[in-house]
Design an enzyme around this catalytic site. Structure first.
Site, short mmCIF file in Angstrom:
data_model
loop_
_atom_site.label_atom_id
_atom_site.label_comp_id
_atom_site.label_asym_id
_atom_site.label_seq_id
_atom_site.Cartn_x
_atom_site.Cartn_y
_atom_site.Cartn_z
N CYS A 42 0.83 -1.21 0.00
CA CYS A 42 0.00 0.00 0.00
C CYS A 42 0.86 1.26 0.00
O CYS A 42 1.75 1.42 0.84
CB CYS A 42 -0.99 -0.05 1.17
SG CYS A 42 -1.02 1.32 2.30
N CYS A 45 1.16 3.35 3.05
CA CYS A 45 1.96 2.71 4.11
C CYS A 45 3.45 2.91 3.84
O CYS A 45 4.22 3.19 4.76
CB CYS A 45 1.66 1.22 4.19
SG CYS A 45 -0.09 0.88 4.42
#
Ligand code: FAD
Length: 524
Positions: A42, A45
């Site tokens: 992600c 992230c």
């Protein structure tokens, strides 16, 4: 394998949670835990991970009270963990109070930014509202009062009580309290500016400010350059008698002086010694490289690059090598280098190298003194400091030499990187250093940034090692140079966060490591 694929490694000061360890870490923990649930694929992230790492470094002293963990939900093996804790989006951060029960799902941070200070404040807010049972290692965080201070020394066995005066919105007092949590002989409490009796008694007019309070009601103001967290914590951790918990108190230099095996050599902590640089060369060329039987391939290239950097001369001043040594030593380095560059074969044995090293050593004008004589790199015990301290010092000196004499910004750092990678005996260190180099060495585009790069990487290592078993209690790992060495190097941003004044740091490094300031005491 799961830990390696994730965004964090064990050296980030972040606990890596997996299906196997999650229960033993989260449930019934004596510290409160902050957990980041992320997915390695992600983008948010990935973008958030440097902040989380920086946060972990920033509050590593708080670990016994509140610790950081992370779990990669993209890892098949962790699927159950993320499901159990009802994580739906990434990244999610949750707070787990100490002694959490198995069915507790954690308290999510509703909104958080990519800002270390912001996250730290959120953690403090959560900690402060922590119910019973309170994490046993966590000192009280609520403001103290005149009444408590009056009886403080009756119930607390400490030498110093530091009082931080501040307004209700300030976090400095609580931050410093936690920064000192792992230190004995000192307690820190915050006092609000509305606590009139104490404010009046001590005559406090500045907020924040820090006072040391003693039994009987004596007090003195803590002197710092800037009234901010980093300055308070640094000064308090160094008060007389204050030592890291569980560590033996520093051996006094008086005792060290009486050690007859290797008598203690008094030295100036604020200077660089040629004896350390020569000792480092001795150990590197005769012992560390001696562990190799032949040099070939990358090891051979690495050896050549290393000696070439040491022996490098500035075109305008042909006698001046990067290694700023005595002529007998630099002559040897130059001889060794020209011999090495002439070797066109694909391998060189250490025996051949050694023969050259020692043959030349028979010539009175070209010798590397045998044996070590540590001075600025002495440790309070034989297993502390010494050679690795010498390696750092050597390469700092070389980047500073290159700054005035060189042209290729990365030359010294590449030589260091490949030396460490191929030969440095501490293999774990080599791995860490290689990771840092792989991540950021490309950013070095000028000679001054090379000096600063090594300085800042060294501070990253210092941060990681602070409090580790390998730390010499007499020479704690600090963010260097400390305020008492270079006050102008330190500054605070508008939001009160510590920052470095890089212009001043560079100026300091160029002077501190410059060849004409190196002391030649204790040379044979
Ligand atoms: P050192 O960190 O060795 O520093 C030596 C001297 O340099 C200090 O006394 C100070 O005067 C000065 N100095 C300190 N900080 C800076 C700075 N930021 N910039 C410029 N000068 C500074 N040990 C581990 O346990 N794990 C590791 O992963 C690890 N990695 C290492 C990687 C490398 C490349 C090297 C050379 C060493 C590594 N070490 C590691 C060893 C560790 O960094 C120390 O060298 C060792 O613990 C000795 O510490 P010291 O107190 O002498 O200070």
């Amino acid at each position: 394998p799961s830990a390696e694929a994730g965004l964090y490694t064990a050296s980030d000061q972040i606990v890596l949670l997996t299906q196997e360890n999650v229960e033993s870490i989260l449930i019934n923990s004596t510290a409160a835990m902050i957990v980041e649930f992320y997915a390695s694929w992600c983008g948010h992230c990935v973008a958030f991970s440097p902040t989380y790492k920086a946060l972990a470094r920033d509050i590593k002293e708080w670990k016994p009270a509140v610790d950081l963990a992370a779990v990669d939900c993209a890892d098949q093996e962790n699927r159950e963990v993320c499901k159990t804790y009802k994580v739906r989006g990434y990244p999610t951060i949750k707070f787990f109070h100490a002694y959490s029960k198995p069915d507790y799902e954690g308290l999510p941070f509703r909104e958080f930014s990519r800002n270390v200070q912001d996250l730290r404040h959120k953690i403090l807010d959560k900690l402060e509202t922590h119910g019973e049972p309170w994490p046993p290692a966590c000192p009280p965080l609520e403001p103290t009062s005149q009444m408590e201070v009056d009886v403080f020394f009756e119930t607390n066995d400490v030498k110093h009580l530091a009082l931080i005066f501040e307004d209700a919105t300030s976090y400095v007092g609580r931050e410093v309290t936690l920064d000192l949590l792992q230190f004995d002989s000192i307690a820190v409490r915050r006092v609000l500016n509305t606590e009139e009796s104490l404010v009046t008694k001590l005559g406090v007019t500045e907020f924040p400010s820090c006072y040391l309070y003693y039994p009987g009601g004596n007090f003195t103001r803590l002197r710092v350059d800037i009234e901010a967290r980093a300055f308070y914590s640094y000064a308090l951790q160094r008060l007389p008698g204050v030592v890291r918990s569980g560590k033996p108190p520093p051996v006094s230099t008086e005792l060290l002086k009486n050690n007859t095996e290797d008598p203690w050599r008094p030295f100036d902590k604020f200077r660089v010694y040629m004896a350390d640089l020569e000792s480092t060369l001795h150990y590197s060329l005769r012992v560390e490289l001696g562990a190799q039987s032949v040099f070939q391939g990358r090891a051979l290239t690495s050896l050549k690059a290393y000696i070439s950097v040491l022996a490098k001369v500035h075109l305008a001043e042909l006698s001046d090598t990067y290694f700023p040594g005595r002529p007998i030593v630099t002559n040897l380095l130059k001889d060794l280098n020209s011999w090495l560059q002439k070797q066109t074969g694909d391998r060189i044995s250490y025996e051949a190298f050694k023969e050259k090293l020692e043959n030349d050593a028979q010539s009175p004008n070209s010798t590397l003194p045998d044996g070590v004589r540590w001075v600025g790199c002495q440790g309070s015990q034989p297993h502390f400091r010494r050679y690795p301290c010498g390696v750092w010092t050597l390469f700092h000196v070389l980047t500073v030499q290159a700054n005035s004499k060189g042209s290729d910004p990365q030359e010294v750092l590449r030589a260091m990187r490949s030396y460490v990678h191929n030969f440095f005996g501490c293999r774990e260190c080599a791995g860490h250093f290689e990771n840092m180099a792989a991540e950021t060495l490309e950013q070095v585009t000028s000679l001054p940034t090379a000096v600063l790069w090594l300085w800042s990487r060294h501070n990253v290592v210092n941060n990681r090692l602070a409090g580790a078993l390998s730390e010499d209690p007499q020479f704690p790992k600090i963010q260097w140079p400390p305020p008492d060495m270079c006050s102008a190097c330190h500054a605070v941003k508008d939001n009160g966060e510590h920052t470095w004044n890089l212009t001043e740091v560079l100026k300091f490094l160029l002077t501190y490591f410059s060849s004409d300031r190196i002391l030649t005491d204790y040379l044979e």
